[in-house]
Structures are given as C-alpha cells and as structure tokens.
Design a protein around this motif. Structure first.
Motif, PDB file in Angstrom:
ATOM      1  N   PHE A  81       0.834  -1.199   0.000  1.00 59.26           N
ATOM      2  CA  PHE A  81       0.000   0.000   0.000  1.00 59.26           C
ATOM      3  C   PHE A  81       0.874   1.258   0.000  1.00 59.26           C
ATOM      4  N   ARG A  82       1.928   1.216   0.824  1.00 59.03           N
ATOM      5  CA  ARG A  82       2.794   2.403   0.910  1.00 59.03           C
ATOM      6  C   ARG A  82       3.492   2.662  -0.423  1.00 59.03           C
ATOM      7  N   ARG A  83       3.903   1.584  -1.107  1.00 60.56           N
ATOM      8  CA  ARG A  83       4.529   1.757  -2.425  1.00 60.56           C
ATOM      9  C   ARG A  83       3.526   2.340  -3.407  1.00 60.56           C
ATOM     10  N   GLU A  84       2.315   1.836  -3.370  1.00 59.47           N
ATOM     11  CA  GLU A  84       1.282   2.362  -4.260  1.00 59.47           C
ATOM     12  C   GLU A  84       1.049   3.847  -3.992  1.00 59.47           C
ATOM     13  N   LYS A  85       1.073   4.211  -2.710  1.00 61.90           N
ATOM     14  CA  LYS A  85       0.861   5.625  -2.375  1.00 61.90           C
ATOM     15  C   LYS A  85       1.986   6.492  -2.931  1.00 61.90           C
ATOM     16  N   GLU A  86       3.230   5.998  -2.811  1.00 61.47           N
ATOM     17  CA  GLU A  86       4.368   6.765  -3.325  1.00 61.47           C
ATOM     18  C   GLU A  86       4.260   6.929  -4.844  1.00 61.47           C
TER      19      GLU A  86
END
Length: 1029
Positions: free
Chosen positions: A212-217
C-alpha cells in the motif's frame, strides 16, 4: 445468445468471458490463450475457477476451427486485424498493470479494476465483430459461433462479488465516518485478509501494508492526489490493527527508544523539535514531508494547496519552480517519527512516576496524560502496556478510595483495551476482573465507567469473545448481581449495556439466568419456562424452588405467565412433576397466584395427582401443601373450583384427606400437610365440619393424633378437634377422660409459642359440656386454670377470648369450690383489666364472668352481729355498701372490692349491645331480691341507673328486656323513684304504647315498672289512661 455461467473470482464475477487477439488467424488462438493466462494472474489464488479455464471450456471448438482458417487480404480485414491488435495490447497492458499488485490492493480497488476489464473486453468484442464481417466467406462454417463470441464480448457486464462489495462498502463508510479506532481496524483487516486468503499474521500483513505504501508513493509521483489520500487513509486505519504490529518488534522498538531517553532528566517531559521539522508554509510540525526540486521541504498537503492556487515559486527561497513534482523526504519523516516516539516514552516514564507517587492529584494527572498519548498514536496503547502502566492502574483501582480516581482509571483502561486483544489479555492476567467487577456496584459515575469497560473487555474483532464471556459467567457470579442492579438503576446508558451483557451471558450459560433471577430479574427465567424446551425449563424451575422470594416477586412470576407451563410440567416426567409442584407450592403462598392456579385448572390436577393410586409420597406432600396454601388466609374453599369456576365436590376431598391419616406407614411429612389442608377447608363453614364429623367419622380419626410423636401433627389435630367438638363433643370428653389425655390438652394450653394452638385448646374446652364436673375438677388438679390465666396474660386476641370463654367452666355459681380456686389464682384483676382494655368480645365475657362470681357474693358476705353496747361494736372494718356485711375479693368475690363497678358502668354507654347486656346482668347481682335498697343506692351513686335507662332508647330487644328486669328491682325503692321516676315514665310509656295490656314481654315489664312508679307518685293523676281502672 448463449449464457456463460458466472464464475466467482476473488475480484470479479462475470458472465461471458472471452479475450482473443492476433494479427492473423494462425496467431489468434495463441494470443487469445496468452491474454487469458495473463488475466488469470490478476485473479489467481482466490479460490475460484481461473479466467483461462473458463475461456477454454466455453470456446474450444471455435478456437480449433479458427486455427484452420486463412483470412482474406482485403482492406477491411487488415483494418479489423489492426484494431484487434490494439485492443489486445490494451488488455496486455491491463494485465501488466495489476498482475504484480498485492491482494489487499486488488480488493480495495476492485470496482475500478472491474470497470477497466469490462471496457477492454467490450473493445475486443467490437474488433472481433469487424473481423467477422470482413471474412464472411472464410468463416461461414463457424459464423454462428463467432457471432456468439463477439456479441457476448460486446455486451459483457462484469460485477464484483457481493461479499467483496460488502467489505469495500464497509471500508468506505468507515473512512467517511473517520472510524479510526482499533476495533474497527481489527475487523476490517481480518475481513480483507480472509477474503483474499492472506493469513492474519504480522509478517504477512506487514507485506500487504508495505505494498500500500509503495502504491501511495507511486500515486504521489503521478500526482494522483485523490488516490494518495485514499491510500493514506487505508494505511492509517489498517496500521492500527493488532495483526499489523509484531508485538516483539513493538516491544523492542519501545526499549530502544527508552534507552535513549534514559539520559534525560526524570522530570523532563518533552524534547523540543528541530526547526527542520516545521513546514515552511504552515509553520506546523510535518507528518508527510516532501521535497521540491529546489531542496525545500514542506508538508505535502500545504505545498499541494499552494501549487493548486497557481503559485510556482519556492515558499522559502522564492525561486521559480521549473519542476513541480514532489518527492517524499523519507529520512526527515523517519526523524520526525523518532522524535515523536521519544516524547511518547518521556511522557510514559513521567506518568509512571506520578502513578507511583501515591497522591490522588498526581494519579489523575498521569491518567489524563495516558489518555492524551493514546489519542496521539495507537502505538502508545502497546507502549503503555509494555511500560507496566496497565498493571499499576489496575492495582490502584483496587486500593484507592477516591471515586474520581476510580472513575478515571476505568475510563483510561477502556481506552487501553479498546480494540486491542493483547491489552485485554493483560488486564485478565493482572487480576483486572477482581478490581473491575466490584466497581459495578459503586455510585452511578463509577458503575457507568465500569460497565462500559466490561463490555469492551468482552468483545473481540468479530463480536463477543465467547470464551471470556463463559469465564466471566462461571468464575464471577457477583458480576451478575451487579449487572442486574445496573439494569434496574436510573442510568439508562448503564442499564442498556448491562442488559446486552446479561443477554449474551444467558445465551452462553443458562446458569446465569438463575443467578439473575436470584438477584431480582425474573423475565429471562420466566421466558425460558414459558417458551423454552423441557431441558431448559427444569433448571429454571429449580431456581424458583431454591430462591427466597418475597410476595411481590411471587406475584410478578404469576403475572408473567409462569403458572400454566408449571401445570403442564406437572403432567410429565417425575422430575418435572416434583419440581413443578414444588414451585407451585411456593407460588401459591401469594394470594394473587391462587386465583391464577384455579383459573388455569390447577386444583383438579393437584387433587388428581394427590389421590392417584401408587402415587409417590413426595407428590402427595407437595399437592397437600398446595391445597393448604389455597385455603389459607381465610380463603377456605374459594379457590376449590375447576377452570370454569365451578365449585368442586368437597365431601370426597375431605374423605380422602382423612383417609390419608389411616394409611399404614404414612410419614409425618405426608400426613402433616394433608391435615393442614383439611383444617383449612373445615375452617370455612360449619357445614363442612359436619360432613367431616358425620360422614367421614372425623373425630375418631383425629383424636388419636393428639398422641402423635410429631408436635406439628398434634397441634393441627387440636385445631381440628376444636372445630369437630362443635358437632360431636361427647366423643371428645370420653377420650379426654382417659389417662394422660387431659395432660396433653393442658400442655396445648401452656404452649406459649403457638397462639393458634392455645386458641384451639381453649376453644375445645369451651365446646365441651360444662356439666362434666369431673372434667372440670381434673383440669383444676392439672393446673389447667393457671394455663388459661397465662393465656389471658400473653396470648393472642383470639386465644384470650377463647380462654375467657373456657373460664365459665370454673366460675359456675353452683360450684363454689372451683370459683374460689379461680379467684385465689388472681382472675379478678385480669377480668377488670379486660373491662378496660379488651376487645368488645373480651369485655362482654369478662363482665359475664364477674357476674357469675358476684352471684355468689351474698352467700359469702360476712354479716356482723349487733351488740347492745356501742363501745364493743367492731367498727374498724367498713361494711359493703351493696351486701351490708364485710366483703373482700377473695372471701366473697365482691365486685365492689375488686373495683369493677366503674368499668361495668362505662360499658353501658359504649353503644355495644353485647357488652351493655352483660354489664346490666352483672350489675343486677348487686340488687338483691330481699333488700334491693342497698344495691339500688350503689347503682345510683355510680350513675349507673341513668345509663341503664338510656339503653331503652338504643338497645336491641334482648338488651331492653335485661334493663327492664333490673329497673323493676331498682324501682322498688321509693328514693329511686323520686330520682328517676319522671324520666323513666316517659321512656316506659313510649315502650308500652296506648295499649298497656298488650301481650309482649317488654310491654308487660314496662307496665309493671310503671305501676311501681305510680305507687310512689306524689300526684294522684295517672299518666296512662285506663292503667288502674
């Protein structure tokens, strides 16, 4: 158009599914299968049929046929193939876009993915349709199949599965409502993980959150601000869940931070932030710092708002921004997070010191600080527990006497455990139950906080924690009492929570229903008895039997409908029968329930069970006890009816109850309630007593019970004999004159503990013939008089009245011996006292007894002899004004010496016929036939004659006749005529009327007295014309 069966995939549930692509027919099948394989990567691992398998199964014949065809080289065919190639490329790009995404991400984005897949599938269907039109001759043999395939692809409608939609909708709604509590986070994480097949383990969950954090970045780099915000919210929510944290890692992180703060002073509560932590735009501490191309760092939200306004210069340096892309400043964000965590540790250390200070004010400050910490970050729930603060405040909760401290601890504990499974376990391990449950019984503010905390402790991610609820119900029964108290209390919120907890405990453990009933909440118990199966009814009924219930509670049970199912149970198995009857015994002790039992047809059922052949003795006992209760409180046979209200036939009931006493080896516990039931019925009316005596030979059956070894049976027997002796006294006398029988009767008279027994024994003596002088003398020998006099001192009202009645046997004027013994035992002062303070019946009886004794006074008065010398006259002792001699209470039974005269006169103006009648009869004993003057003078001096005359105006006939009899003796005295003549004449004339020669008894007496009055009249005029001819 053929229908393709819907196939549930983790993300999609679709109908027709066919995605071909190629530049030639020879490549068509290869590309078709390749796309299917790629699309399957998106859906793989979700427990459904694969995308490719579905395509192969649906269109395998078409694919084989297409491999054998060669397309024509027309312009239309080439354009169709180019279009198909472009669409297949889109499909491949879509596969590439999602095939490596994490499963959590695919689920939360399922609606968007469905829309993309649907659009590309429809585009391929359109291209396939164009290809088919351009090659009609080539594909003529399979035209129908190709048409079907392209039609389905153009009309395809994909839809997300219902269960996945529910998860996504719940998540979206929670984000809109800003639900960030740990409980909601735990629920959502568990539902998402279950849906996509990911184990709820910290290591697996960490991977999903990292994706999720990668997708947000990436979304931030693409400047997709809505996507960034959406993913941020999801990350923030799911990071709060228990499974999102590895406890050992959390503990390790806390200890590392704690080592850092150890070099700070213990009084230090805050580390100042570095200037670089502040946003250059908003001047606030940053949460998500991003860097501009110029190197300046700002809060993401602040710089995005600035750029949206059209600003293109660096907010710090003023340089023009040639590139407006934003890059996350991860090192700075980590530094800010570390600074925050160090401050958390400082505050936790400070709070711990305040908690251990022992000062209430410091403890409250620490609790407020803990609450603030948990609001700032959910990690502090873990760190507070790791730091030992949970154990400390639980300990303080048990020892503190400050209600504000207790309330605040309970509120803080609720924050600590809310949605946090590990902290809940910590509370249980720290003996939290033993500290929290007693708080349920404190004042309203504390109990409200306690019940809210208890409710939270009983919850887990998916709802109620059944194992914890079961433990509470089995090991902490006092909690049920407190919860019932809250349920009935004035605080609505506390009552609602208490009821929810209780209802869950009832569902898990039926024994808690009994506990609640013992605590005063009967509705759940009644509901189980009324509506539950027999297996549930039996323990509930046992609770009624074993619980102490006041009349109000018994009435409530009856009103709520518990009696009909109990009667139903009384017709079933022996266990059900015994329990149901035992409960009915208890319920029938309440007057309101008697009618309910009767209306429900309970009495015939009870009688049938009681008198059935081969019935067990315990059933007879219970049925007898029910009958006894039904006829108690002077209800008699009121409730001995069927369900229609028709009176039952009583003779057979009485006969059967008496017959029970004849059964060999009948135990006391069987005979005793049966006798009580018989006594209750016979007390109702004399006719029933007559039936018992004459039809069932009751006297001969009951008399032997006076010798029974059981004292209660003997006492019931004496009560029955008292009733029976009214119908058949001779048999009782004969029995009592046998050896040791009369001693037993005197024993009953001496039983000070049982007023009803004394009343019955004295009443039995009253009913026995007074002519039996041998019985009277035997009673005197056995100190029966003393026993009766003791009843006059200490007995109940009814016992005293029967005892007074029994004294007539000893005050008979024909038996001076018994009279003297009676007076010598001190009866006179008691009788005078009853004249003053007894019941109306007791006053009348006392007056009559004094009259009996006074009747003997003339014979017993010592008459002085006259002497010629005045100096030898025995003038020291005064002579009796009524009897003319020397009187005393003990020697001559003189009522004047006993000071009874004023009280007898007072009875004349009380307006009570019975007492006035007996008073006049007793006063008549003072006016002797041979010398009425003395007695008349005594009555005059005490103002009695005036009141006797007044009785002629209000008395019944029998009272008037007695008054006239006394006046006839009084008005022999000329002096009395002179005093009362005129008054008497008016009254007497009114009684005689104009015809003084009428035959009525009153008229004759009145006329006779008028004659006496006229004899001494100073006037020669006759008041009544024709009276003297």
């Amino acid at each position: 158009m053929a229908t393709v069966t819907a196939t549930k995939v983790s993300i999609l549930r679709y109908k027709p599914n066919n995605i071909p692509s190629s530049l030639t027919l020879d490549r068509f099948v290869e590309v078709y299968i390749q796309v299917a394989r790629c699309m399957n990567l998106v859906y793989n691992g979700f427990g459904a049929h694969t995308y490719r398998d579905h395509l192969g199964r649906a269109d395998k014949p078409v694919l084989k046929e297409l491999q054998l065809q060669e397309l024509n080289d027309s312009q239309a065919a080439r354009l169709a193939l180019e279009s198909l190639e472009a669409d297949v490329k889109k499909a491949n790009n879509l596969v590439e876009k999602y095939k490596s995404r994490a499963r959590f991400y695919l689920l939360v984005k399922c609606r968007h993915i469905v829309k993309e897949v649907q659009e590309v599938t429809r585009d391929i269907g359109k291209s396939l349709a164009a290809l088919s039109l351009a090659n009609t001759e080539v594909l003529s043999r399979i035209s129908d199949q190709v048409d079907r395939l392209q039609n389905e692809m153009q009309r395809v409608e994909f839809e997300t599965s219902h269960s996945q939609l529910q998860i996504v909708d719940k998540l979206d709604q929670g984000l809109r409502d800003q639900k960030l509590d740990q409980g909601f986070a735990n629920d959502m994480l568990e539902e998402i993980a279950r849906a996509v097949g990911v184990p709820v383990e910290p290591s697996q969950i960490s991977k999903e959150l990292a994706s999720f954090r990668r997708e947000k970045e990436e979304a931030a780099n693409r400047k997709e601000r809505a996507e960034v915000l959406f993913l941020e919210q999801i990350i923030e929510l799911l990071s709060r869940a228990d499974a999102a944290r590895d406890y050992e890692e959390v503990k390790k992180q806390y200890l590392l931070r704690f080592q850092v703060i150890e070099r700070y002073d213990e009084r230090e509560e805050n580390i100042r932030p570095l200037n670089s932590f502040y946003c250059r735009i908003s001047k606030t501490l940053m949460v998500d710092p991003v860097s501009l191309c110029t190197g300046t760092t700002c809060e993401r939200a602040a710089i995005e708002a600035l750029l949206d306004s059209g600003e293109r210069t660096d907010p710090e340096t003023g340089e023009v921004l040639e590139d407006t892309s934003l890059r996350s400043n991860l090192p700075l964000r980590q530094s800010i997070e570390e600074w925050r965590e160090l401050n958390y540790c400082l505050k936790i250390r400070c709070s711990k010191a305040k908690l251990l200070s022992g000062m209430d004010s410091s403890v409250e400050e620490a609790l407020s600080q803990m609450q603030d910490l948990m609001k700032e970050s959910s990690i502090n729930k873990d760190w507070i527990s790791v730091g030992g603060l949970t154990d400390i405040i639980i300990s303080i909760l048990g020892s503190s006497h400050n209600k504000d401290v207790k309330r605040k601890i309970l509120i803080t504990l609720k924050d600590v455990v809310e949605g946090h499974a590990r902290n809940k376990e910590k509370v249980f391990e720290s003996q939290g139950w033993d500290r929290i449950i007693p708080c349920l019984g404190r004042d309203s503010s504390i109990s409200k906080a306690a019940v809210e905390l208890l409710y939270e402790l009983l919850q887990e991610r998916s709802g109620w924690n059944v194992s914890v609820c079961r433990k509470l119900s089995h090991q902490h029964s006092s909690a049920i009492l407190f919860l019932v108290t809250l349920l009935k209390g004035p605080i609505r919120e506390s009552a609602e929570i208490a009821e929810r907890i209780l209802m869950k405990l009832f569902e898990i453990n039926e024994e808690t229903i009994s506990c609640a009933a013992k605590a005063g909440w009967y509705k759940p118990l009644i509901d189980r008895i009324v509506e539950g199966p027999e297996s549930s009814r039996i323990p509930m009924v046992r609770t009624i039997v074993n619980t102490e219930l006041v009349d109000l509670n018994l009435k409530l049970l009856g009103e709520e409908g518990v009696i009909p199912p109990l009667l139903d149970m009384a017709s079933r198995s022996f266990e059900s029968k015994e329990l149901a009857l035992s409960a009915l015994v208890k319920l029938s002790g309440c007057h309101a329930n008697k009618e309910l039992i009767a209306v429900a047809g309970g009495v015939p059922l009870v009688l049938k069970l009681m008198f059935s052949p081969n019935v067990r003795s315990i059933i007879v006992v219970k049925c007898s006890e029910i009958l006894e209760k039904l006829c108690s409180e002077d209800d008699g046979i009121k409730f001995f009816v069927d369900e229609n209200g028709t009176q039952l036939e009583l003779e057979s009931i009485i006969t059967n109850l008496l017959a029970l006493q004849q059964k060999p080896n009948s135990a006391h516990n069987v005979r005793r309630p049966a006798l009580n039931a018989l006594l209750g019925i016979c007390r109702f009316e004399a006719g029933l007593v007559k039936k018992a005596v004459l039809t069932a030979n009751g006297v001969s059956l009951v008399l032997p019970l006076l010798d029974d070894s059981d004292s209660e049976i003997r006492e019931i027997a004496i009560n029955l004999l008292f009733l029976f002796s009214q119908q058949e006294p001779e048999g009782v006398v004969e029995y009592l004159l046998k050896p040791r029988r009369l001693e037993a009767l005197v024993g009953f008279l001496e039983n000070d503990d049982k007023g009803d027994v004394q009343m019955a024994a004295a009443g039995l003596l009253v009913n026995l013939p007074k002519s039996e002088r041998s019985l009277t003398m035997k009673l005197i020998e056995l100190d029966g008089i003393d026993a009766i006099l003791n009843i006059l001192r200490t007995g109940t009202k009814e016992a005293k009245e029967n005892a007074l009645n029994a004294l007539f046997r000893f005050s008979d004027p024909t038996n001076l011996e018994s009279q003297r013994i009676l007076v010598e035992r001190g009866v006179y002062p008691m009788l005078v006292n009853f004249l003053r303070a007894g019941s109306e019946t007791a006053k009348a009886l006392a007056a009559a007894l004094i009259g009996n004794l006074s009747t003997s006074s003339p014979r017993l008065t010592a008459v002085t002899k006259s002497t010629s010398c005045w100096c030898f006259r025995p003038s020291q002792q005064p002579l009796c004004a009524a009897h003319g001699g020397i009187c005393s209470v003990t020697a001559s039974f003189c009522l004047l010496e006993a000071k009874a005269l004023p009280d007898l006169v007072r009875l004349l103006h009380g307006g009570v016929h019975e007492t006035a009648y007996e008073a006049i009869r007793t006063l008549s004993t003072l006016v002797m036939e041979g010398s009425p003057q003395k007695g008349a003078t005594v009555l005059h001096d005490c103002d009695a004659i005036k009141h006797i005359l007044e009785t002629l105006t209000w008395g019944e006939d029998y009272l008037k006749e007695e008054a006239l009899g006394l006046l006839e003796k009084v008005f022999v005295s000329k002096e009395m005529v002179e005093h009362y003549g005129s008054t008497a004449r008016l009254l007497l004339v009114g009684m005689t009327g104009r015809n003084v020669h009428e035959e009525s008894r009153q008229g004759r007496k009145a006329a006779k007295i008028l004659t006496l009055l006229e004899r001494y009249s100073r006037s020669s005029t006759c008041l009544v014309p024709g009276l003297f001819g």
